[in-house]
Motif scaffolding. Structure first.
Motif, PDB file in Angstrom:
ATOM      1  N   GLY A   9      52.824  -9.391  18.366  1.00 19.45           N
ATOM      2  CA  GLY A   9      53.367  -9.601  17.136  1.00 19.45           C
ATOM      3  C   GLY A   9      55.251  -9.885  17.654  1.00 19.45           C
ATOM      4  O   GLY A   9      55.625  -8.873  18.075  1.00 19.45           O
ATOM      5  N   MET A  10      55.695 -11.118  17.658  1.00 18.99           N
ATOM      6  CA  MET A  10      57.022 -11.157  18.415  1.00 18.99           C
ATOM      7  C   MET A  10      57.869 -11.726  17.351  1.00 18.99           C
ATOM      8  O   MET A  10      58.618 -12.446  17.567  1.00 18.99           O
ATOM      9  N   GLY A  11      57.761 -11.147  16.077  1.00 17.54           N
ATOM     10  CA  GLY A  11      58.724 -11.328  14.908  1.00 17.54           C
ATOM     11  C   GLY A  11      59.989 -10.501  15.646  1.00 17.54           C
ATOM     12  O   GLY A  11      60.080 -10.284  16.405  1.00 17.54           O
ATOM     13  N   LEU A  65      51.996  -2.527  18.567  1.00 17.50           N
ATOM     14  CA  LEU A  65      51.742  -3.440  17.491  1.00 17.50           C
ATOM     15  C   LEU A  65      53.014  -3.515  16.741  1.00 17.50           C
ATOM     16  O   LEU A  65      53.564  -2.713  16.133  1.00 17.50           O
ATOM     17  N   ALA A  66      53.462  -4.834  16.562  1.00 19.56           N
ATOM     18  CA  ALA A  66      54.794  -5.004  15.750  1.00 19.56           C
ATOM     19  C   ALA A  66      54.164  -6.256  14.727  1.00 19.56           C
ATOM     20  O   ALA A  66      54.647  -7.271  14.528  1.00 19.56           O
ATOM     21  N   LEU A  67      53.125  -5.636  13.864  1.00 20.54           N
ATOM     22  CA  LEU A  67      52.461  -6.688  13.033  1.00 20.54           C
ATOM     23  C   LEU A  67      52.703  -6.348  11.604  1.00 20.54           C
ATOM     24  O   LEU A  67      52.512  -4.917  11.162  1.00 20.54           O
ATOM     25  N   PRO A  68      53.094  -6.991  10.599  1.00 20.67           N
ATOM     26  CA  PRO A  68      53.575  -6.738   9.093  1.00 20.67           C
ATOM     27  C   PRO A  68      52.475  -6.233   8.393  1.00 20.67           C
ATOM     28  O   PRO A  68      52.713  -5.745   7.491  1.00 20.67           O
ATOM     29  N   ARG A  69      51.049  -6.830   8.560  1.00 17.34           N
ATOM     30  CA  ARG A  69      50.387  -6.402   7.642  1.00 17.34           C
ATOM     31  C   ARG A  69      48.997  -5.727   8.525  1.00 17.34           C
ATOM     32  O   ARG A  69      48.448  -6.125   9.471  1.00 17.34           O
ATOM     33  N   GLU A  70      48.087  -5.294   7.571  1.00 12.34           N
ATOM     34  CA  GLU A  70      47.016  -4.692   8.130  1.00 12.34           C
ATOM     35  C   GLU A  70      46.095  -5.693   8.599  1.00 12.34           C
ATOM     36  O   GLU A  70      45.282  -5.319   9.523  1.00 12.34           O
ATOM     37  N   ARG A  71      45.799  -6.765   7.886  1.00 10.30           N
ATOM     38  CA  ARG A  71      45.170  -7.818   8.339  1.00 10.30           C
ATOM     39  C   ARG A  71      45.301  -8.181   9.824  1.00 10.30           C
ATOM     40  O   ARG A  71      44.387  -8.418  10.448  1.00 10.30           O
ATOM     41  N   GLU A  72      46.479  -8.585  10.091  1.00 15.83           N
ATOM     42  CA  GLU A  72      46.666  -8.683  11.309  1.00 15.83           C
ATOM     43  C   GLU A  72      46.459  -7.516  12.440  1.00 15.83           C
ATOM     44  O   GLU A  72      46.020  -7.846  13.689  1.00 15.83           O
ATOM     45  N   ILE A  73      46.485  -6.546  12.034  1.00 15.72           N
ATOM     46  CA  ILE A  73      46.166  -5.370  12.882  1.00 15.72           C
ATOM     47  C   ILE A  73      44.766  -5.294  13.367  1.00 15.72           C
ATOM     48  O   ILE A  73      44.285  -5.200  14.242  1.00 15.72           O
TER      49      ILE A  73
END
Length: 144
Positions: A9-11, A65-73
Motif C-alpha cells: 500500500g503505497m499511498g 500494511l498501509a491499506l485503507p480498508r479491510e477488503r484490501e487487507i
C-alpha cells in the motif's frame, strides 16, 4: 544481516513509512507493492518493486500494511469468508498502519496468530531495546 521489510500500500501512509525506514535503516532490504505500480516508482533503486502482494509477503520477515480498508487487507493476507489467513505469514511480523476497528483487529490478530505470524497495530508506542523489531517500530513512529 539487514532487515527485510515489505510495505503493501503505497499511498500517503505507505510512502511516508518507506521514507522513514530508508532514512532510519540504511541497510534495509525494502520491498514495496501497490495495486497501482506507478505509486512505487519513486522507490526504484532504493527498494525492490514487487509485482504482487504475495511477492511482497514472500520477500520479507516484516510486512507493513498501509491499506485503507479491510477488503484490501483480506486480499493481501488471502483471508476469505472463513476468516483464516491463507497467505504465507508464518514467522512474520505484520504491522498494520491503518488498522480496522478494535473487534476486527482482534479477529485479524487471532487469524494471523493461527497462521503462525504476529500482528501489531498502529498507533505504535516507542519500543525499548535495540533489536530489529524495536528499530523498525521506532522508525515507523518517529520521523527522522
Amino acid at each position: 544481516m539487514s532487515l527485510r521489510i515489505s510495505i503493501v500500500g503505497m499511498g500517503r501512509t505507505g510512502t511516508q513509512a518507506a521514507r522513514r525506514l530508508l532514512a532510519a535503516e540504511p541497510d534495509i532490504a525494502l520491498t514495496v507493492y501497490d495495486i497501482d505500480p506507478d505509486r512505487c516508482e519513486d522507490f526504484r533503486g532504493s527498494a525492490t518493486l514487487a509485482t504482487s502482494a504475495r511477492e511482497a509477503l514472500a520477500e520479507s520477515d516484516t510486512i507493513v500494511l498501509a491499506l485503507p480498508r479491510e477488503r484490501e487487507i483480506d486480499r493481501t493476507l488471502e483471508r476469505f469468508s472463513d476468516g483464516e489467513v491463507t497467505a504465507p505469514v508464518a514467522g512474520k511480523l505484520i504491522v498494520d498502519l491503518e488498522p480496522p476497528p478494535p473487534e476486527r483487529a482482534r479477529r485479524l490478530d487471532q487469524a494471523i496468530a493461527t497462521a503462525g505470524g504476529r500482528y501489531a497495530c498502529a498507533p505504535l508506542r516507542p519500543t525499548a531495546g535495540a533489536g530489529p523489531d524495536a528499530r523498525l517500530l521506532n522508525a515507523l513512529i518517529a520521523p527522522r
